[in-house]
Design an enzyme around this catalytic site. Structure first.
Site, short mmCIF file in Angstrom:
data_model
loop_
_atom_site.label_atom_id
_atom_site.label_comp_id
_atom_site.label_asym_id
_atom_site.label_seq_id
_atom_site.Cartn_x
_atom_site.Cartn_y
_atom_site.Cartn_z
N HIS A 1 -9.49 7.89 3.51
CA HIS A 1 -9.40 6.47 3.91
C HIS A 1 -10.78 5.86 4.14
O HIS A 1 -10.89 4.71 4.50
CB HIS A 1 -8.57 6.32 5.18
CG HIS A 1 -7.12 6.66 5.01
ND1 HIS A 1 -6.63 7.93 5.21
CD2 HIS A 1 -6.07 5.89 4.65
CE1 HIS A 1 -5.33 7.93 4.98
NE2 HIS A 1 -4.95 6.71 4.63
N HIS B 1 0.85 -1.20 0.00
CA HIS B 1 0.00 0.00 0.00
C HIS B 1 0.88 1.26 0.00
O HIS B 1 0.68 2.17 -0.80
CB HIS B 1 -0.92 0.00 1.23
CG HIS B 1 -1.75 1.24 1.40
ND1 HIS B 1 -3.10 1.29 1.15
CD2 HIS B 1 -1.40 2.50 1.81
CE1 HIS B 1 -3.54 2.52 1.38
NE2 HIS B 1 -2.54 3.28 1.79
N GLU B 2 1.86 1.28 0.89
CA GLU B 2 2.73 2.46 0.99
C GLU B 2 3.53 2.68 -0.28
O GLU B 2 3.64 3.80 -0.78
CB GLU B 2 3.66 2.35 2.20
CG GLU B 2 2.96 2.39 3.54
CD GLU B 2 1.93 3.50 3.68
OE1 GLU B 2 2.13 4.58 3.10
OE2 GLU B 2 0.91 3.27 4.33
N ASP C 1 -9.50 13.65 7.98
CA ASP C 1 -8.85 12.66 7.10
C ASP C 1 -8.86 13.15 5.64
O ASP C 1 -9.15 12.38 4.72
CB ASP C 1 -9.57 11.31 7.25
CG ASP C 1 -8.90 10.19 6.47
OD1 ASP C 1 -7.66 10.24 6.31
OD2 ASP C 1 -9.61 9.27 6.04
N HIS D 1 1.73 4.29 -3.07
CA HIS D 1 1.64 5.75 -3.01
C HIS D 1 2.77 6.38 -3.83
O HIS D 1 2.60 7.45 -4.42
CB HIS D 1 1.70 6.25 -1.57
CG HIS D 1 0.36 6.19 -0.87
ND1 HIS D 1 -0.77 6.75 -1.40
CD2 HIS D 1 -0.02 5.62 0.30
CE1 HIS D 1 -1.80 6.54 -0.58
NE2 HIS D 1 -1.37 5.85 0.46
N GLU E 1 -6.05 6.67 -2.35
CA GLU E 1 -6.05 5.63 -1.32
C GLU E 1 -6.47 4.27 -1.90
O GLU E 1 -5.89 3.23 -1.58
CB GLU E 1 -7.00 6.02 -0.19
CG GLU E 1 -6.32 6.82 0.90
CD GLU E 1 -5.11 6.09 1.44
OE1 GLU E 1 -5.23 4.89 1.76
OE2 GLU E 1 -4.04 6.68 1.52
N TYR F 1 -4.57 14.67 -2.79
CA TYR F 1 -4.93 13.90 -1.60
C TYR F 1 -6.06 14.56 -0.84
O TYR F 1 -5.92 14.96 0.33
CB TYR F 1 -3.70 13.76 -0.71
CG TYR F 1 -3.67 12.51 0.13
CD1 TYR F 1 -3.85 11.25 -0.43
CD2 TYR F 1 -3.43 12.58 1.50
CE1 TYR F 1 -3.79 10.10 0.34
CE2 TYR F 1 -3.37 11.44 2.28
CZ TYR F 1 -3.56 10.21 1.70
OH TYR F 1 -3.49 9.07 2.47
#
Ligand SMILES: [Zn+2]
Lengths: 349, 112
Positions: A269, A167-168, A264, A171, A191, A182
């Protein structure tokens, strides 16, 4: 490397050249050769889509190069080097998990989609583990990945789930491709792409077809004191956890439950549950390895050049449908599955 | 005076809320001027980082974790420490409840 190479020589061609004669890159160069034979217009457009990011340094194109650092519970980056590409396992669990996770993510991009690292230019993959004291997070800082060890009460170490690592790193891929803003819907798409390619990395590594995969992001990072399986579920958004302390998984699966919030970054998310579920529906309608069918279509859409930084759900849905038509044909079951999936989550194409 | 700290974002997207009670003098002399001096954050390339929202009376300040300097860290540490109960067997307040993914504010109500 002069930036002009970025837009003239397709990255997969560079990949191929760089991969020749390197046994470690046999699969990558095979995938790149395949792409070269196809002379895929979608892939050629990618070079233009990637012209905006500015490259620094002289990373060797087509070579997997990982560096794992140890922050030693401080909040300073990158920390001291623990393991470099090709070095043997350190015995530090988090460091070795990060090393393997970066490799699996690189392999999906390179071997399935013919892309050389997250930027298409062989960018070295750097990660830092043991960041902060009881640090309950993992993040991408614009250059590298960072993983905390968790507080031991809610979270264990964040490298415990391959999907968090992938996931990271995704990005990074998004930063160097669409660079989706974002915030709001474009942020939720940002996301969602990390969750989608995050689970695909794991499914591909385990050889799991869409039908039997868990479709969970972050399984294994909660302690056993938490009532919950994972951070998110693409199969059933809103069901990943339901806990006294954390509350209930707030993700919607369809537009009917879209959450308007200022926290957020506008619920990036949270509302990612909607495009996440659309991907799940498309992948399971097609069946088999999701990284080849639905994953290929989503990848094509991302690099098509049609996904701008402020892209909303409807535009992204249309772009995935166009990508399915372009690769598999109008009236193909792939195009039908993509249209059906988006319609079911309330984003008709 | 009660200062509320809500931490949102992170890869989990979970919102956690803590509160700390300070004297009116401390709030007005130490924390309010700091809050009013903060400029709105500029969007950067960081993803999945935490954002802190600190509410002092009618003043609200949003701070990305990457810009969290020492005075704020001290305040956050105090709020988090205050959330740990004196008796470890006190389950309802052993960890302050968060409000996953909403803007709702949860008052811990732990002050006897
Ligand atoms: Zn993320």
């Amino acid at each position: 490397m002069p930036r002009i190479h970025c837009s003239i020589v397709p990255p997969y061609l560079l990949d191929r050249i760089a991969g020749l004669g390197d046994p470690q890159l046999a699969l990558a160069s095979r995938a790149a050769r395949h792409a070269l034979v196809e002379l895929d217009p979608v892939l050629q457009n990618r070079a233009e889509a990637l012209s905006a990011p500015v490259r620094r340094g002289g990373a060797v194109v087509g070579t997997l190069h990982r560096r794992i650092h140890d922050a030693g519970t401080r909040e300073e980056l990158p920390g001291t080097l623990l393991r470099e590409e090709g070095a043997t396992a350190t015995g530090d669990l988090a460091a070795d998990e990060a090393y393997e996770g970066l490799g699996a993510t690189y392999a999906l991009l390179s071997e399935e989609y013919g892309r050389s690292s997250v930027d298409g230019m062989g960018k070295a993959l750097h990660a830092t583990v043991h960041y902060g004291m009881n640090y309950d997070n993992a993040f991408w800082d614009g250059e590298q990945m960072v993983f905390g060890d968790g507080d031991g009460e809610i979270f264990t170490r964040f490298t415990a789930s391959l999907t968090v690592i992938s996931h990271e790193l995704t990005h990074g891929f998004t930063q160097y491709s669409t660079n989706l803003e974002y915030q709001g819907q474009s942020g939720a798409l940002n996301e969602s792409l990390s969750d989608v390619f995050g689970v695909l990395v794991e499914q591909r590594l385990l050889g799991e077809p869409a039908e039997t995969a868990s479709w969970l992001v972050g399984k294994g990072i909660f302690t056993d004191q938490v009532e919950g399986e994972a951070l998110r579920s693409l199969k059933a958004p809103g069901t990943a956890f339901d806990d006294d302390v954390l509350g209930k998984d707030p993700q919607p699966a369809t537009m009917a439950d879209y959450v308007e919030t200022s926290s957020d970054n506008g619920g990036v998310h949270i509302n990612s549950g909607i495009p996440n579920h659309a991907f799940y529906l498309a992948a399971t309608a097609l069946g088999g390895p999701a990284w080849e069918g639905a994953g290929r279509i989503w990848y094509d859409a991302v690099v098509s050049g049609s996904v701008l930084t402020d892209c909303d759900f409807r535009t992204f849905a249309g772009t995935t449908h166009d990508a399915a038509v372009q690769r598999f044909g109008a009236g193909s079951r792939e195009a039908g599955a993509v249209a059906g999936a988006w319609t079911r989550v309330g984003v008709p194409v | 005076m009660r200062i509320e700290i809500a931490r949102s974002g992170g890869v989990g997207g979970l919102t956690r809320t803590w509160t700390v009670d300070v004297s009116s003098a401390e709030a007005e002399q130490r924390w309010l001027p700091l809050a009013e001096a903060e400029v709105p954050p500029v969007p950067g390339d960081e993803r999945d980082r935490f954002t802190y929202r600190i509410t002092i009376g009618y003043t609200e300040v949003h701070l990305p974790e990457s810009r969290l300097e020492e005075p704020w860290r001290e305040l956050i540490d105090r709020a988090r420490a205050a959330a740990v109960p004196a008796t470890p067997e006190d389950p309802p307040s052993s960890v302050e409840p968060g409000t996953a993914g909403t803007d709702a504010v949860r008052d811990p109500g732990a002050q006897a």
